[in-house]
Design an enzyme around this catalytic site. Structure first.
Site, short mmCIF file in Angstrom:
data_model
loop_
_atom_site.label_atom_id
_atom_site.label_comp_id
_atom_site.label_asym_id
_atom_site.label_seq_id
_atom_site.Cartn_x
_atom_site.Cartn_y
_atom_site.Cartn_z
N PRO A 2 0.95 -1.17 -0.41
CA PRO A 2 0.16 -0.34 0.03
C PRO A 2 1.04 1.54 -0.26
CG PRO A 2 -0.59 -2.08 1.86
CD PRO A 2 0.77 -1.86 0.93
N GLU A 3 0.59 2.30 -1.03
CA GLU A 3 1.76 3.31 -0.90
C GLU A 3 0.48 4.49 -0.79
OE1 GLU A 3 4.64 3.60 -4.54
OE2 GLU A 3 4.29 1.24 -4.05
N ARG A 131 2.19 -10.35 6.97
CA ARG A 131 3.93 -10.23 7.40
C ARG A 131 3.67 -9.20 8.15
NH1 ARG A 131 6.23 -9.67 1.70
NH2 ARG A 131 4.26 -11.73 0.94
#
Length: 299
Positions: A2-3, A131
């Site tokens: 996600p940016e 993660r």
DNA sequence: AATTCGCCCTGTCGGC
DNA sequence: TGCCGACAGGGCGAAT
């Protein structure tokens, strides 16, 4: 990962459903994702507070609550999903804004769901992150811009006035590769690996070019390219390369529209040359050897 | 002082 | 089929 466009999409979709709602109870099931306070104090600090506003700064999601701000960073694989009250938990299915749908890489509460916000009325906001590179923290009052993690952030690319920024913030003497500069959140906030590669391709700049060797024209082209690829990412509601999902669990549409990221070894969409894969600034990097020629050496 | 490196973490994939 | 190592990478603190 996600940016800016992914986080912006999440915020825009979440806001109409969550703003104005009250948090009945919060459940934090993986304490190490929380920064800056003992985990046992977290849920009590949220209970009963209304969500006044949801916004984005860089890649951070800011929930402005009554009296404090809840801040979430999605790391690499974080997902924020919203589910309405009326959908029951059904194995193999997921509840979402658009209804009960078959689970396809999207999950109801499972072992990767680390934070649950139970809203008054039965809706829930779920933070899931396989993660666990994501982060959660609380900032008292309205002082969140001064939090150490956010105060170091550079300009918002989409609000950037290119010409003034050139003089103000471009490090004139830096030997760092321009890709490293783009990934530096204190330079521009919200650009990550995907959109850095896309912006470099769009502006025809080789990722290893030393920042100080960029001519003014290239700097302008690069910054305009950053804005263009970010806007395109938002228009397509984000890049679902791996784990990114919208708050309703669906995928973004930008991955198939990328020019270089994830396409190493494939032909350039512009000139047909085989795209080259390498490592720059410790990150996997794809560029076109024809459209982005290696920088000329100059002493 | 500016850069780079090592680490956190786990699902996925290629090789044998 | 199954095991195992390599790989992915955002951001921080340590090392250079």
């Amino acid at each position: 990962m996600p940016e800016l466009p992914e986080v912006e999409t999440i915020v825009r979709m979440l806001a109409p459903h969550a703003a104005g709602k009250r948090i009945d109870a919060a459940e934090l099931t993986l304490p190490r994702m929380l920064l800056g306070m003992p985990a046992r104090e977290f849920a009590p600090a949220l209970a009963g507070r209304a969500i006044e506003r949801i916004l984005r700064r860089g890649k951070y999601i800011v929930f402005e609550l009554e009296g404090c701000a809840l801040i979430i960073h999605l790391g690499m694989t974080g997902q924020l999903t919203w589910s309405p009250a009326e959908y029951a938990e059904t194995p193999g299915f997921v509840r979402s804004i658009t209804g009960l749908q078959r689970s396809k890489g999207v999950h109801p509460v499972d072992k990767h769901t680390h934070l649950i916000l139970n809203l008054a009325g039965g809706e829930r906001i779920l933070f899931r992150d396989p993660r666990t590179f994501g982060k959660i923290f609380l900032v008292p009052g309205r002082a969140w811009p001064a939090h150490p993690r956010l105060s170091i952030l550079g300009a918002e690319p989409l609000e950037l006035k290119v010409k003034p920024f050139l003089k103000q913030a471009f490090p004139e003497d830096s030997a760092r590769p321009v890709k490293a500069l783009l990934l530096d959140q204190s330079f521009l906030a919200g650009v990550g690996n995907i959109y850095a590669d896309e912006a470099l391709f769009r502006s025809g700049i080789h990722p290893k070019t030393r920042s100080r060797d960029l001519r003014d024209g290239q700097r302008i082209a690069l910054l305009e390219a950053v804005k263009a690829v970010l806007r395109k990412g938002i228009r397509n509601s984000g890049t679902s390369f791996s784990d990114y999902r919208k708050p309703d669990g669906s995928e973004g549409n930008n991955y198939e529209r990328l020019k270089v990221y994830g396409r190493g070894g494939e032909p350039c969409r512009k000139c047909g040359s085989i795209l080259s894969k390498s490592v720059v600034a410790q990150r996997g990097t794809v560029h076109c050897p024809e459209c982005q020629p290696a920088p000329k050496r100059r002493k």
